[in-house]
Design a protein around this motif. Structure first.
Motif, short mmCIF file in Angstrom:
data_model
loop_
_atom_site.label_atom_id
_atom_site.label_comp_id
_atom_site.label_asym_id
_atom_site.label_seq_id
_atom_site.Cartn_x
_atom_site.Cartn_y
_atom_site.Cartn_z
N TRP A 262 0.83 -1.19 0.00
CA TRP A 262 0.00 0.00 0.00
C TRP A 262 0.87 1.26 0.00
N HIS A 263 0.65 2.12 -0.99
CA HIS A 263 1.36 3.38 -1.17
C HIS A 263 2.86 3.19 -1.38
N VAL A 264 3.23 2.08 -2.02
CA VAL A 264 4.62 1.83 -2.35
C VAL A 264 5.07 2.81 -3.43
N ASP A 265 6.36 3.09 -3.50
CA ASP A 265 6.90 3.87 -4.61
C ASP A 265 6.77 3.01 -5.87
N GLU A 266 5.99 3.46 -6.83
CA GLU A 266 5.61 2.60 -7.95
C GLU A 266 6.80 2.22 -8.84
N LEU A 267 7.72 3.14 -9.05
CA LEU A 267 8.87 2.82 -9.88
C LEU A 267 9.75 1.78 -9.20
N GLU A 268 10.02 1.98 -7.92
CA GLU A 268 10.81 1.00 -7.16
C GLU A 268 10.12 -0.36 -7.15
N TYR A 269 8.81 -0.33 -7.01
CA TYR A 269 8.02 -1.56 -6.97
C TYR A 269 8.12 -2.33 -8.29
N MET A 270 7.99 -1.63 -9.40
CA MET A 270 8.08 -2.29 -10.71
C MET A 270 9.49 -2.85 -10.93
N ARG A 271 10.49 -2.09 -10.53
CA ARG A 271 11.88 -2.58 -10.65
C ARG A 271 12.08 -3.84 -9.78
N LYS A 272 11.48 -3.83 -8.61
CA LYS A 272 11.63 -4.97 -7.71
C LYS A 272 11.02 -6.22 -8.32
N ILE B 48 7.17 -7.64 -19.07
CA ILE B 48 7.73 -6.44 -18.45
C ILE B 48 9.18 -6.68 -18.03
N ASP B 49 10.08 -5.86 -18.56
CA ASP B 49 11.49 -5.88 -18.16
C ASP B 49 11.92 -4.44 -17.89
N ASP B 50 13.21 -4.25 -17.62
CA ASP B 50 13.68 -2.90 -17.29
C ASP B 50 13.49 -1.93 -18.45
N GLU B 51 13.63 -2.42 -19.68
CA GLU B 51 13.41 -1.55 -20.84
C GLU B 51 11.95 -1.12 -20.92
N THR B 52 11.06 -2.05 -20.64
CA THR B 52 9.63 -1.73 -20.61
C THR B 52 9.35 -0.65 -19.58
N ILE B 53 9.94 -0.79 -18.40
CA ILE B 53 9.72 0.19 -17.33
C ILE B 53 10.27 1.55 -17.73
N ASP B 54 11.42 1.58 -18.41
CA ASP B 54 11.97 2.85 -18.90
C ASP B 54 10.98 3.53 -19.86
N GLU B 55 10.35 2.74 -20.72
CA GLU B 55 9.36 3.29 -21.65
C GLU B 55 8.14 3.82 -20.90
N LEU B 56 7.74 3.10 -19.83
CA LEU B 56 6.59 3.55 -19.05
C LEU B 56 6.89 4.86 -18.34
N LYS C 277 8.74 7.23 -19.54
CA LYS C 277 8.59 8.25 -20.57
C LYS C 277 7.12 8.52 -20.88
N LEU C 278 6.32 7.44 -20.90
CA LEU C 278 4.88 7.60 -21.16
C LEU C 278 4.20 8.32 -20.00
N ASN C 279 4.72 8.11 -18.81
CA ASN C 279 4.19 8.83 -17.66
C ASN C 279 4.45 10.32 -17.80
N GLU C 280 5.65 10.67 -18.28
CA GLU C 280 5.99 12.08 -18.45
C GLU C 280 5.18 12.73 -19.56
N LYS C 281 4.87 11.95 -20.60
CA LYS C 281 4.18 12.49 -21.77
C LYS C 281 2.66 12.45 -21.64
N TYR C 282 2.14 11.29 -21.18
CA TYR C 282 0.69 11.09 -21.15
C TYR C 282 0.14 10.86 -19.73
N HIS C 283 1.01 10.90 -18.74
CA HIS C 283 0.62 10.63 -17.35
C HIS C 283 0.14 9.20 -17.16
N VAL C 284 0.68 8.28 -17.94
CA VAL C 284 0.38 6.86 -17.75
C VAL C 284 0.98 6.42 -16.41
N ASP C 285 0.17 5.82 -15.57
CA ASP C 285 0.66 5.34 -14.27
C ASP C 285 1.63 4.19 -14.49
#
Length: 226
Positions: A123-133, A160-168, A170-178
């Motif tokens: 609950w309320h985890v840092d989402e980027l750290e969580y996806m990397r984990k 989903i791999d680290d490259e996928t997360i890197d793309e996400l 960028k999509l978060n910055e551009k389109y606010h994709v969570d």
């Protein structure tokens, strides 16, 4: 404690299983709510039929409960499932809730009424750290549904791999994709990982695309030794 995990087969409920096992809980059951309604407010729908195979892969018994998935009414089906689990000796329910107050609050209310502790370890985890984990732990998570700007048909079936997360990012910055898809941007399915005794092998699938969203539907799958 004797626990059950609310399990859809997606990344978050799979990580909830991981967290329960990592905490040395006695994971007695997986609870899979199978909604007939694609628009369920509470429950994950894409490829929910695969949870039986995933339970076998995890070597954990599963309780599958069908529901019409009607808003608020579907909670009564969950209440019945909780009561049945309590009767079987379960003391707590683990969930994969990250940020959805709608889901978490209703699950906790039911748990309180039935007498089950509700545990949401991320609950309320840092989402980027969580996806990397998730990736660093060795989980193989497949994207099986998309519904957001920047996520086209090519994302369906992608692991989903680290490259996928890197793309996400960028999509978060551009389109606010969570980054963790908490806005419903994508649905996922775990097909392998460190807690799996066997891995899921997809034998037949189809992709359905509708203007700006789509799903990857598994039509046939089996389990393979690791």
């Amino acid at each position: 404690m004797k626990v059950a995990v609310l399990f859809s087969g997606g990344k978050d409920s799979t990580m909830a299983v991981y967290a329960a096992l990592d905490a040395k809980e006695d994971v007695r059951y997986l609870l899979s709510m199978k909604s007939r309604n694609d628009e369920s407010y509470m429950f994950h729908v894409p490829n929910i039929h695969i949870t039986d195979l995933l339970a076998e892969a995890l070597d954990i018994p599963i309780m599958s409960v069908e529901t019409d998935g009607i808003k608020e009414e579907e909670l009564e089906d969950l209440r019945t499932a909780f009561e049945n689990l309590k009767d079987l000796g379960v003391e707590a329910i683990y969930t994969g809730a990250l940020y959805s107050v709608y889901q978490k609050s209703r699950i906790e209310k039911l748990g309180s009424e039935v007498g089950l502790e509700i545990i949401s370890p991320y609950w309320h985890v840092d989402e980027l750290e969580y996806m990397r984990k998730i990736v660093s732990l060795g989980f193989k998570i497949m994207i099986c549904g998309v519904a957001a700007w920047g996520l086209d048909e090519s994302w369906l079936g992608r692991i989903i791999d680290d490259e996928t997360i890197d793309e996400l990012v960028k999509l978060n910055e551009k389109y606010h994709v969570d980054i963790a898809f908490e806005g419903g941007e994508a649905e996922t399915l775990a097909i392998d990982g460190p807690i799996f005794k066997k891995r899921l092998e997809i034998l037949k699938y189809k992709k359905e695309w509708h203007l700006d969203s789509g799903v990857y539907i598994i039509e046939d799958a089996t389990l393979q030794e690791k």
